[in-house]
Design an enzyme around this catalytic site. Structure first.
Site, PDB file in Angstrom:
ATOM      1  CE  LYS A   1      76.816  27.362  -5.612  1.00 34.93           C
ATOM      2  NZ  LYS A   1      76.241  27.987  -6.779  1.00 34.93           N
TER       3      LYS A   1
ATOM      4  CB  SER B   1      89.855  14.338  -1.190  1.00 31.66           C
ATOM      5  OG  SER B   1      89.559  15.628  -1.688  1.00 31.66           O
TER       6      SER B   1
ATOM      7  CB  THR C   1      84.729   5.633  -4.335  1.00 36.40           C
ATOM      8  OG1 THR C   1      85.209   5.230  -5.613  1.00 36.40           O
ATOM      9  CG2 THR C   1      85.879   5.566  -3.340  1.00 36.40           C
TER      10      THR C   1
ATOM     11  CE  LYS D   1      88.817   8.547  -4.365  1.00 38.01           C
ATOM     12  NZ  LYS D   1      89.540   8.771  -5.609  1.00 38.01           N
TER      13      LYS D   1
ATOM     14  CB  THR E   1      75.278   5.304 -17.859  1.00 43.57           C
ATOM     15  OG1 THR E   1      76.607   5.098 -18.279  1.00 43.57           O
ATOM     16  CG2 THR E   1      75.179   5.018 -16.373  1.00 43.57           C
ATOM     17  CB  THR E   2      76.876   0.517 -20.008  1.00 41.92           C
ATOM     18  OG1 THR E   2      76.392   0.821 -21.312  1.00 41.92           O
ATOM     19  CG2 THR E   2      77.208  -0.959 -19.918  1.00 41.92           C
TER      20      THR E   2
ATOM     21  CB  THR F   1      93.127  19.727  -7.447  1.00 42.10           C
ATOM     22  OG1 THR F   1      93.129  19.208  -8.779  1.00 42.10           O
ATOM     23  CG2 THR F   1      92.604  18.668  -6.506  1.00 42.10           C
TER      24      THR F   1
HETATM   25  N1  PLP Z   1      84.279  12.415  -3.687  1.00 41.57           N
HETATM   26  C1  PLP Z   1      85.538  12.710  -3.328  1.00 41.57           C
HETATM   27  C2  PLP Z   1      85.755  13.439  -2.041  1.00 41.57           C
HETATM   28  C3  PLP Z   1      86.626  12.326  -4.128  1.00 41.57           C
HETATM   29  O1  PLP Z   1      87.873  12.628  -3.765  1.00 41.57           O
HETATM   30  C4  PLP Z   1      86.364  11.613  -5.336  1.00 41.57           C
HETATM   31  C5  PLP Z   1      87.456  11.168  -6.233  1.00 41.57           C
HETATM   32  O2  PLP Z   1      88.594  11.398  -6.125  1.00 41.57           O
HETATM   33  C6  PLP Z   1      85.036  11.345  -5.659  1.00 41.57           C
HETATM   34  C7  PLP Z   1      84.026  11.764  -4.828  1.00 41.57           C
HETATM   35  C8  PLP Z   1      84.711  10.605  -6.916  1.00 41.57           C
HETATM   36  O3  PLP Z   1      84.917   9.236  -6.707  1.00 41.57           O
HETATM   37  P1  PLP Z   1      85.186   8.270  -7.934  1.00 41.57           P
HETATM   38  O4  PLP Z   1      86.647   8.242  -8.154  1.00 41.57           O
HETATM   39  O5  PLP Z   1      84.591   6.961  -7.551  1.00 41.57           O
HETATM   40  O6  PLP Z   1      84.449   8.872  -9.110  1.00 41.57           O
END
Ligand code: PLP
Length: 470
Positions: free
Chosen positions: A220, A253, A309, A312, A341-342, A429
């Protein structure tokens, strides 16, 4: 990994272990430090688990590894370096959102205004969405009853996948239990399966993408966040004929930046790559139908794989990918995180379908308009007051604090003194020194709430000893 960075290559693993890697004086020198730091954590953790260190946790009498000591030690080291996570106890209400109830350490309850919910449009408490969830529970019960392979593929699941594919103008879509799982599974599966594949990953990518990429073990390269020239310079070095995945977020994010998707995808395709775009913080929020930045910028056709997602802006839970039928069928057939997974419960799928209906409607467009308007007002007012808003074009309003103690104290004071809940965003984070408040305005906030937020924040900002810009 260590040897790839000339600054970090000078240090041995022991040095890294004895220094907290966060205190290394390399931050200003190494352009990829935040990414490298994450990798170092894994390496250091691996090293701690290695044979030579087990003796630290083995008592003389019993000669067995002391698990509890080990766990406690790991927790203490997080508390010491300030990265231990304390959660606030918050109960959401269906009716007066964005008011929520906080329960403090002595179990006292009070009503507070939430400014950090990723239920961006408040659809998690929309009466129509709620009614569809209740209807589904009444009609189908609570769980899905199994994996998609074994009794967990309901007509609702297929309907939602079709609707999501249509939303993103793709042939197919696939549901996952979260977008974390969608990213992890899809990147891992693609990377493992595509022959001689290499991944190019934006340095700001979310942990779920990093996890999938890391687990795959394939080569990568990290390019600087939204740096098109850097991306191109790396792509140029790679053979044209090998498969390459270029993975990035549209709306970031944590800093609220928005990439130039058109440019990013064009560069990717010029060098024979496929674009993997995480639109988690954009779906429901941008574009005429709420499909995200790809739709807003009229480049849906340039995204090869989109991930989103349902947790959100959709106000539910779950994640998905959308792309060509072949791609989706391959991930459906080989992706362990999808197969074993379920599946999502019918009630969640019904809730997401209802949310999608709203997102595509005039009501959705109106909510998006107010959402953007409020985000802009909050940004402008905070900036006018001299608070260091990290400038970005999206709905995410980060205010830079720069250390975790003050960031935490601001949040506690806002909660205790003003009944305002904002979460500070700390290391791991975000990188150390960039700790921030992440404020997310919602169309259901009121001008009075915005006013109170600005004044309260100024007050606690000064109380913790920070200065306002002139
Ligand atoms: N991708 C980004 C940029 C995120 O900020 C998040 C969660 O905060 C995800 C993926 C994961 O999403 P989910 O909350 O549906 O698992």
């Amino acid at each position: 990994m260590l040897l790839k960075c000339k600054y970090l290559a000078q240090l041995s693993l022991n040095e890294l272990k004895s220094n907290s890697i966060n205190s290394l004086k390399l931050q200003s020198k190494c352009p990829f430090l935040s990414v490298v730091k994450r990798a170092l954590h894994t390496e250091i953790n691996n090293a701690v688990n290695s044979k030579s260190d087990t003796s630290d946790y083995t008592s003389n009498e019993e000669k067995q590894f002391n698990y509890e000591n080990y766990f406690n030690n790991k927790i203490e080291s997080k508390k010491k370096d300030g990265s231990y996570r304390y959660f606030k106890k918050i109960t959401r209400h269906a009716k007066p959102f964005p008011l929520v109830q906080e329960t403090n350490e002595v179990e006292e309850k009070k009503q507070v205004t939430i400014w950090c919910s990723n239920d961006y449009l408040g659809l998690g408490r929309h009466p129509y969405v709620q009614s569809k969830v209740i209807e589904a529970v009444n009609d189908y019960g609570v769980g899905s009853g199994g994996t998609r392979n074994i009794s967990g593929s309901t007509p609702l699941h297929y309907r939602l996948e079709n609707e999501l594919a249509k939303l993103h103008d793709k042939e197919s879509a696939l549901l996952f239990t979260s977008c974390y799982v969608a990213n992890d599974t899809t990147l891992y599966t693609l990377a493992k399966m595509l022959p001689n594949c290499q991944i190019l990953s934006d340095s700001g990518n979310h942990a779920s993408m990093i996890q999938g990429i890391r687990n795959s073990g394939i080569p990568k390269r990290i390019f600087k966040h939204n740096d098109y020239d850097h991306l191109e310079s790396i792509l140029k070095e790679m053979p044209l004929n090998i498969p390459k995945i270029v993975a990035f977020e549209s709306v970031h994010s944590m800093d609220g930046s928005i990439c130039d998707m058109d440019k990013m995808c064009d560069i990717t395709h010029k060098y024979g790559g496929i674009s993997y775009v995480d639109e988690v913080h954009a779906v429901g929020l941008y574009g005429h139908n709420g499909a995200g930045i790809g739709e807003r910028d009229s480049v849906l056709n340039k995204i090869d794989i989109i991930t989103g997602t349902l947790g959100k802006a959709f106000g539910n839970i779950g994640g998905y990918i959308a792309g060509s039928s072949n791609l989706i069928d391959m991930i459906r057939s080989y992706g362990s995180g999808f197969i074993f997974t379920t599946s999502l419960p019918p009630s969640v799928v019904a809730g997401s379908l209802a949310a999608l209906e709203i997102i595509k409607s005039d009501e959705g467009r109106q909510l998006r308009e107010i959402h953007q308007l409020y985000a802009n007002i909050v940004k402008t007012e905070l900036k006018k007051a001299g608070l260091p808003v990290m400038d970005g074009p999206s709905h995410i309003v980060p205010v830079l604090v720069g250390n975790n103690q003050q960031a935490g104290e601001i949040c506690n004071r806002l909660m205790n003194e003003y009944n305002i809940y904002i979460q500070s965003i700390n290391y791991t984070t975000v990188a150390r020194g960039t700790e921030r408040l992440r404020i997310v305005p919602n169309p259901h906030h009121t001008p009075e709430m915005i006013n109170k937020l600005v004044h309260s924040l100024i007050d606690v900002w000064l109380k913790v000893g920070l200065e306002l810009k002139a």
